[in-house]
Enzyme design. Structure first.
Site, short mmCIF file in Angstrom:
data_model
loop_
_atom_site.label_atom_id
_atom_site.label_comp_id
_atom_site.label_asym_id
_atom_site.label_seq_id
_atom_site.Cartn_x
_atom_site.Cartn_y
_atom_site.Cartn_z
N CYS A 216 36.10 -9.85 2.79
CA CYS A 216 35.73 -8.56 2.18
C CYS A 216 36.45 -7.37 2.81
CB CYS A 216 34.22 -8.37 2.21
SG CYS A 216 33.48 -8.31 3.86
N HIS B 246 28.80 -6.76 4.90
CA HIS B 246 29.70 -6.99 3.77
C HIS B 246 30.11 -5.62 3.23
CE1 HIS B 246 31.47 -9.33 0.53
NE2 HIS B 246 30.98 -8.45 -0.34
N HIS C 129 34.78 -6.36 -4.81
CA HIS C 129 34.74 -6.94 -3.47
C HIS C 129 35.22 -8.38 -3.48
CE1 HIS C 129 30.75 -9.20 -3.96
NE2 HIS C 129 30.95 -8.59 -5.11
#
Length: 161
Positions: free
Chosen positions: A69, A122, A134
């Site tokens: 990510c 994240h 993402h």
């Protein structure tokens, strides 16, 4: 008359070649979008998603063979907006300016506490209408909805670069 025709042909040729265009790589423009221009930023993010679609999630990855990510966010900001961001999610979470969720804009970084990965964080890039881009552990590079119960519950913060 023959001299006159030759003169006309020579003159016409000069004008044609003088007005013709040529491409010089020294002057070629490589446009990078501005993160502050929402329409352009959405287009740039869409292009990035299209190019990276199908790329699997790989922890520590930063290539189309596999990306995580924060690597995807770092690569996207450099490729599309010519902005250098830190590499890790923790560093990115401290970069830029904190923004209230209600004030989120296209291009803002959106962070979640998922409890997964080396630090449990994240990151994605907000696009529009509660959608963010993402690198997902399940689907690779995808759009997801902030309204999804999983992401809604895990929401942590927004940062503006």
């Amino acid at each position: 008359m023959k001299v006159y025709k030759s003169f006309l042909i020579a003159t016409a040729s000069l004008f044609l070649f003088a007005c013709s265009s040529f491409q010089n790589d020294d002057y070629a423009m490589n446009y990078k979008g501005q993160i502050g221009e929402p329409i352009m930023a959405i287009a740039m993010l869409s292009e990035q998603q299209h190019e990276w679609a199908g790329t699997p999630y790989v922890l520590g990855g930063v290539s189309r063979r596999g990306v995580d990510c924060s690597g995807f966010v770092q690569k996207t900001f450099f490729d599309r907006f010519n902005l250098r961001l830190p590499r890790s999610t923790v560093e990115q979470a401290n970069y830029g300016k904190h923004v209230r969720k209600e004030d989120i804009q296209t291009g803002d970084l959106i962070f979640f506490k998922t409890g997964r990965g080396p630090n449990g964080y994240h990151v994605g890039i907000y696009v529009k209408e509660d959608k963010f881009l993402h690198a997902s552990t399940r689907g690779g590079v995808v759009y997801s909805s902030m309204n999804n119960p999983y992401w809604s519950k895990a929401f942590w913060q927004v940062r503006r670069i």
